[in-house]
Write a protein that holds these residues in place. Structure first.
Motif: not given
Length: 211
Positions: A4, A6, A8, A44, A146, A148, A182-184, A186, A196
């Motif tokens: 994933r 993120v 931000w 987060l 993940l 960021v 933020w957006s995620m 995957r 997201e």
């Protein structure tokens, strides 16, 4: 679970509050922006990131520093995560841009991916560097890891569009990111999936007294 990413957006700056086009001008967070960073970082941190990477502009670095302090990770810098270089538009308001460069402003508002914004970068160029930064970061993660990436409103949206295969002339179909939201993404079997978007914009809960 798959990898994933993120994306931000940094906290608010004085230029954000004044509606000025920042681009790559190195404007610092204002007091509200620092508060936003602290609050978002507390959420987060629960995702237990494996890797933290930031745009080298100060507003992005100061935002991710709040998260780094909570999760005990060092922050790497990647200039590919910068906002669009907007040339002569940097420091101007939308009203000023529309008045001085009406044709270019209209093309920009319509989502033209090849327009050199203020004589600087095009959205195509920003999307390419952002997508490269996203894929390079993801390649370093374990299978369920993940990362960021702290970036900027326009460049993050372009990175998302490129990652999910959205034609860049429809880039504006990806809604804007609020400060410190933020957006995620995957990783799926056929590429990246947006799971997201603009998270962190929920209103403050109403306090209800019991009894």
């Amino acid at each position: 679970m798959s990898r994933r990413v993120v994306l931000w957006r940094h906290g608010r700056t004085e230029w954000n509050a004044a509606g000025r086009f920042q681009g790559q001008t190195d404007v610092a967070l204002d007091n509200l922006g620092r508060q936003q960073a602290r609050e978002a970082a507390s959420r987060l941190a629960a995702l237990q990131p494996n890797l933290l990477i930031s745009s080298d502009l100060q507003r992005a670095q100061d935002t991710i520093a709040a998260l780094a302090g909570l999760v005990g990770l060092d922050v790497e810098l990647d200039a590919r995560l910068r906002e669009t270089y907007a040339g002569e538009w940097q420091g101007c308001t939308s009203t000023e841009i529309a008045s001085r460069w009406p044709d270019d402003y209209k093309a920009w508002r319509s989502g033209d991916p090849l327009l050199r914004v203020g004589g600087g970068e095009s959205r195509q160029e920003v999307a390419e560097r952002m997508f490269a930064a996203i894929t390079d970061a993801a390649a370093r993660l374990p299978e369920d890891g993940l990362v960021v990436l702290t970036s900027h409103g326009g460049s993050a949206r372009l990175g998302i569009a490129a990652a999910i295969g959205l034609p860049l002339h429809r880039f504006t179909n990806v809604g804007g990111l609020s400060n410190c939201s933020w957006s995620m993404l995957r990783e799926g079997d056929d590429g990246w999936i947006l799971v997201e978007h603009n998270a962190g914009t929920l209103p403050t809960p109403v306090v209800i007294e019991e009894g």
